[in-house]
Design a protein around this motif. Structure first.
Motif, mmCIF file in Angstrom:
data_model
loop_
_atom_site.group_PDB
_atom_site.id
_atom_site.type_symbol
_atom_site.label_atom_id
_atom_site.label_comp_id
_atom_site.label_asym_id
_atom_site.label_seq_id
_atom_site.Cartn_x
_atom_site.Cartn_y
_atom_site.Cartn_z
ATOM 1 N N GLN A 1 0.823 -1.208 0.000
ATOM 2 C CA GLN A 1 0.000 0.000 0.000
ATOM 3 C C GLN A 1 0.858 1.258 0.000
ATOM 4 O OE1 GLN A 1 -2.004 -0.438 3.986
ATOM 5 N NE2 GLN A 1 -1.458 1.702 4.181
ATOM 6 N N ARG A 2 0.264 2.330 -0.488
ATOM 7 C CA ARG A 2 0.956 3.611 -0.589
ATOM 8 C C ARG A 2 0.594 4.520 0.578
ATOM 9 N NH1 ARG A 2 3.525 5.109 -5.156
ATOM 10 N NH2 ARG A 2 3.261 3.814 -7.020
ATOM 11 N N HIS A 3 1.536 5.405 0.883
ATOM 12 C CA HIS A 3 1.241 6.539 1.752
ATOM 13 C C HIS A 3 1.806 7.760 1.042
ATOM 14 C CE1 HIS A 3 0.321 8.777 5.374
ATOM 15 N NE2 HIS A 3 1.506 9.350 5.276
ATOM 16 N N GLY A 4 0.913 8.561 0.483
ATOM 17 C CA GLY A 4 1.379 9.659 -0.350
ATOM 18 C C GLY A 4 2.022 9.116 -1.614
ATOM 19 N N ARG A 5 3.231 9.552 -1.906
ATOM 20 C CA ARG A 5 3.933 9.123 -3.117
ATOM 21 C C ARG A 5 4.822 7.907 -2.878
ATOM 22 N NH1 ARG A 5 7.000 14.372 -5.021
ATOM 23 N NH2 ARG A 5 7.441 14.376 -2.787
ATOM 24 N N ARG A 6 4.852 7.412 -1.659
ATOM 25 C CA ARG A 6 5.736 6.293 -1.324
ATOM 26 C C ARG A 6 4.943 5.061 -0.928
ATOM 27 N NH1 ARG A 6 11.165 8.321 0.933
ATOM 28 N NH2 ARG A 6 11.151 10.558 0.549
ATOM 29 N N ARG A 7 5.638 3.929 -0.964
ATOM 30 C CA ARG A 7 5.086 2.707 -0.396
ATOM 31 C C ARG A 7 5.308 2.764 1.105
ATOM 32 N NH1 ARG A 7 1.854 0.358 -4.216
ATOM 33 N NH2 ARG A 7 2.874 0.544 -6.243
ATOM 34 N N LEU A 8 4.269 2.483 1.855
ATOM 35 C CA LEU A 8 4.375 2.560 3.309
ATOM 36 C C LEU A 8 5.480 1.653 3.827
ATOM 37 C CD1 LEU A 8 3.194 3.652 5.971
ATOM 38 C CD2 LEU A 8 1.574 1.740 5.928
ATOM 39 N N PHE A 9 5.590 0.448 3.257
ATOM 40 C CA PHE A 9 6.596 -0.514 3.708
ATOM 41 C C PHE A 9 7.762 -0.648 2.737
ATOM 42 C CE2 PHE A 9 2.638 -1.963 5.723
ATOM 43 C CZ PHE A 9 3.045 -2.061 7.040
ATOM 44 N N GLY A 10 7.740 0.118 1.632
ATOM 45 C CA GLY A 10 8.770 -0.066 0.622
ATOM 46 C C GLY A 10 9.363 1.192 0.052
ATOM 47 N N GLY A 11 9.085 2.344 0.667
ATOM 48 C CA GLY A 11 9.713 3.590 0.235
ATOM 49 C C GLY A 11 9.378 3.964 -1.198
#
Length: 257
Positions: A91-101
């Protein structure tokens, strides 16, 4: 002259408005701190929510262990929960992956199970003059990719063993799920503790902003220029609206430019 937060930058030998520059600088610093804490709270809260969901899914998988349903049905149920876990991990948080940058994905399925393909660089946020915190969970650790079998591969193999009717191998995978659940719980406790600290820092920044705003407002009201008095009246009106809606005050410095 003392630093903002330790006392007023206005001294007894100067007129009140003489410290406007120092007050503006203090207000800008506090607003920067507040912006950092707001962003950090968003990241940490998203991480904690994701870990809550992951723990819930793993609990559902563990409950299948005592189910009397047919192996094929159990396998399908496990596969559905695996799909939810994969979606959660990527899943994403903003422009990044929450667990994967900044990586395209955090996890990927391969012929021998899953692998971590995320960006492991930490996402850091400044929440104070000398305080920087990591706000993203370490996906590699959270999902057990440094262990003999990661969470996702364990669920995938559980479904396979159930479909094959190999109950003994399935039991071993359920044991693995217990270990991965312990990893998730550890990560959840750590991120919850960090979220509490960041929220405390946010409250301190809000309090500091209020105090500095009071001093800045007093300095404006002491300024003999009609324009400054008019701006001070506007600040008072905006403060009343902000208090009523319980939202952070607009930048005081904006009204002095």
């Amino acid at each position: 002259m003392t630093a903002p937060g330790a006392g007023s930058p206005l001294d007894d030998a100067s007129p009140p408005w003489a410290g406007l520059g120092a007050l503006r600088a203090a207000e800008r610093r506090l607003r920067t701190d507040l912006a950092g804490t707001d962003d950090a709270v968003g990241w940490l809260d998203a991480g904690r929510t994701a870990l809550d969901r992951a723990l819930h899914i793993v609990t559902e998988l563990q409950l299948l262990r005592s189910s009397a349903d047919a192996p094929e049905r159990l396998a399908r149920l496990a596969e559905r929960r695996l799909a939810r876990l994969v979606q959660l991990a990527n899943q994403r948080h903003g422009r990044r992956r929450l667990f994967g940058g900044l990586a395209e994905r955090a996890v990927a399925r391969g012929p021998d199970g899953f692998r971590f393909v995320g960006d492991q660089r930490p996402v850091m946020r400044r929440i104070g003059p000398d305080l920087v915190v990591r706000v993203n969970p370490d996906g590699r650790t959270v999902f057990g990719f440094d262990t003999p079998i990661d969470l996702l591969s364990a669920v995938q193999d559980l479904a396979t063993r159930l479909r094959e009717g190999d109950r003994g191998a399935a039991e071993r995978r359920w044991d693995d799920l217990e270990a991965r659940a312990a990893d998730l719980q550890l990560a959840h406790r750590a991120i919850s503790a960090r979220l509490r600290r960041v929220r405390a820092s946010r409250q301190a920044a809000l309090s500091g902003l209020r105090h500095t705003g009071d001093e800045l407002l007093s300095a404006l009201l002491a300024e003999p220029a009609d324009a400054q008095l008019h701006e001070a009246q506007g600040l008072l009106a905006r403060r009343a609206l902000a208090d009523a809606s319980r939202v952070p005050l607009p930048s005081l410095a904006d009204f002095l430019r």
